[in-house]
Design an enzyme around this catalytic site. Structure first.
Site: not given
Ligand code: ADP
Ligand code: MG
Length: 393
Positions: A36, A197, A350, A373
Site C-alpha cells: 500500500r 466478512k 487484503g 470494501g
Molecule cells: P478479503 O480480505 O480478501 O476481503 P476477508 O477479510 O473477507 O477477505 O476474509 C479473509 C478471511 O476469511 C481469512 O482470514 C480466512 O482465513 C477466512 N476464511 C475463509 N474461509 C473460511 C472459513 N470457511 N471459515 C472461517 N474463516 C474463513
Molecule cells: Mg480481509
C-alpha cells in the site's frame, strides 16, 4: 476520468494534503507488506518532483478515536523514507500547534506524514471542527486512498469542501481498471466471492447477480448459503441473520438465469487450531462437531471448470482459511486457475490479494486492487464518496 487529477493543477510551492491508505499489515509493530505504501509512490514522487510541500495523512488500524501507541505511524514514515530516499518527518499529532510548526518549516519538495488520523474522534464522524482544522493545514487536497474512498470521513471527503480537491494517480488507476467490470463488461463474467466478512459482502452479491453470468461462492461466506439450502454445517462460521438474504439471492439468481455455485464438498476439522482430524466430506455429511475450513476437491474441480472460457473474473475473498497450509488448497487452486485464464482478472480484498501473492501469481493478474470494501462498492455500481467530492474536469 471526469475528475481532475494532480496533473490538472499547479502544485509548485503549495501545501498539498494527500490522503493515502497506509493501513499496512503488521506483525509485532513491523510492517509485513508495504504494497500500500508503494502504491502511493507515483503520486508522492510526482508532487515531490513538482516542488509541492507534501503533507500525507492516513489511518492505521482501528484506534477508534484514541491515541494508542501501537497504531503510531513511525514505522510507516521510516519505510516510506526508505522507499523515496528522503527523510519523512512524522508529526506527533495529526493536527495542532506542533504540526503547524513542522509544516511552516517545510521546504518545497519536502514530504511529511501526519500522525494516525483515526486518533481523532472527529475523523470517522466527519466532524466539521476536526475537518476544518485538518483542511487549514493545506492549500490543495489530493485523494489517493482508494482503500477508504467508500468512507465519508474528514480526511476522505470532509476536507474537500474547503480545498480544491483532485485525484491522485492510484485512485485514477483503480477507477480506470475497475470500470472495465462495469462499462460493458466482457462476457462471460464470473465473480468469485469468499472470505469471512459476510455481512459486508453479501450486499455486493445482491448487485452482482444483475451483472454476472456465474457466481462462485466459497470461504466462510459459503456456509450461509449452505445453511439456506438446508445443509447441516456443524460448527462452521455462520452469519445466522443473513440466511434469509442468502435464500432470496439463490432465488434471484435462478430467476435471472445466473449460475450460483456453492460447494459440493468441504475440508473439515475440529477447529482451525485442532487439526488432529482433517476430512474431505460431501456437503450433505458434515459432522456436527466439525467446521468447514476449505472447499473440497470436487468443489475445486467444479469451480475451476466453471471458470473456463471466462473473459472477465472478479475475485474477492479466499476459499478457505488459506493462512493454514492444510486449508489453503482451495484458494491456491482458484488462484492458479484465475491466473491461467485468457481473461481480464481483477482481485480485491487484503486477504485474497495476499493469497495470490503468496502463490507467486500476482504477475498474471490484470489488476490487483488496493481496496477490498471500496472495490466491492464500486462494482456494486455505487458512487464512492471519496471520488464524488473531487473537482470535475
Ligand atoms: P478479503 O480480505 O480478501 O476481503 P476477508 O477479510 O473477507 O477477505 O476474509 C479473509 C478471511 O476469511 C481469512 O482470514 C480466512 O482465513 C477466512 N476464511 C475463509 N474461509 C473460511 C472459513 N470457511 N471459515 C472461517 N474463516 C474463513
Ligand atoms: Mg480481509
Amino acid at each position: 476520468m471526469d475528475k481532475k487529477t494532480v496533473k490538472d493543477i499547479e502544485v509548485k510551492g503549495k501545501k498539498v494534503l494527500v490522503r493515502v491508505d497506509f493501513n499496512v499489515p503488521r506483525d509485532k509493530g513491523k510492517i509485513t507488506d508495504d504494497t500500500r505504501i508503494k502504491a502511493a509512490l507515483p503520486t508522492i514522487n510526482y508532487l515531490h518532483e513538482q516542488g509541492a510541500k507534501v503533507i500525507l495523512v492516513t489511518h492505521l488500524g482501528r484506534p477508534k478515536g484514541n491515541v494508542m501507541d501501537e497504531f503510531r505511524l513511525d514505522e510507516v514514515a521510516n519505510r516510506l523514507g526508505e522507499l523515496i530516499g528522503k527523510k519523512v518527518i512524522k508529526t506527533p499529532e495529526t493536527v495542532g500547534e506542533e504540526t503547524k510548526n513542522v509544516i511552516d518549516n517545510m521546504e518545497d519538495g519536502d514530504v511529511i506524514l501526519l500522525e494516525n488520523v483515526r486518533f481523532n474522534p472527529g475523523e470517522t464522524k466527519n466532524d466539521s471542527e476536526f475537518t476544518k482544522e485538518l483542511a487549514s493545514l493545506a492549500e490543495i487536497y489530493v485523494n489517493d486512498a482508494f482503500g477508504t474512498a467508500h468512507r465519508a470521513h474528514s480526511s476522505t471527503t470532509g476536507v474537500a469542501e474547503y480545498l480544491p480537491a483532485v485525484a491522485g494517480f492510484l485512485l485514477e488507476k483503480e477507477l480506470r481498471e475497475l470500470s472495465r467490470a462495469i462499462d460493458n463488461p466482457p462476457k462471460p463474467y464470473v465473480a468469485i466471492i469468499g472470505g469471512a466478512k459476510i455481512s459486508d459482502k453479501i450486499g455486493v452479491i445482491e448487485n452482482l447477480v444483475n451483472k454476472v453470468d456465474a457466481l462462485i461462492i466459497g470461504g466462510g461466506m459459503a456456509n450461509t448459503f449452505l445453511k439456506a439450502k438446508n445443509y447441516k454445517i456443524g460448527k462452521s462460521l455462520l452469519e445466522e441473520s443473513k440466511v434469509q438474504l442468502a435464500t432470496e439471492l439463490i432465488q434471484k439468481a435462478k430467476e435471472k438465469g445466473v449460475k450460483l455455485l456453492t460447494p459440493i464438498d468441504a475440508v473439515v476439522a475440529n477447529s482451525i487450531e485442532d487439526r488432529s482430524e482433517i476430512l474431505n466430506v460431501s456437503i450433505d455429511s458434515i459432522p456436527s462437531d466439525k467446521m468447514v475450513l476449505d472447499i473440497g476437491q470436487d468443489t475445486i474441480d467444479l469451480y475451476t471448470k466453471s471458470l473456463e472460457g471466462a473473459k472477465l473474473v472478479f475475485w474477492n475473498g479466499p476459499m478457505g482459511v488459506f493462512e493454514v497450509e492444510e486449508f489453503s488448497k482451495g484458494t491456491k487452486a482458484i488462484a492458479q486457475k484465475v491466473a491461467s485464464l485468457d481473461a481480464i482478472s481483477i482481485i480485491g480484498g487484503g486477504d485474497s490479494v495476499a493469497a495470490v501473492k503468496q502463490a507467486g501469481l500476482d504477475g498474471n493478474i490484470t489488476h490487483i486492487s488496493t481496496g477490498g470494501g471500496a472495490s466491492l462498492e464500486f462494482l456494486e455500481g455505487k458512487e464512492l464518496p471519496g471520488v464524488k467530492i473531487l473537482n470535475d474536469k
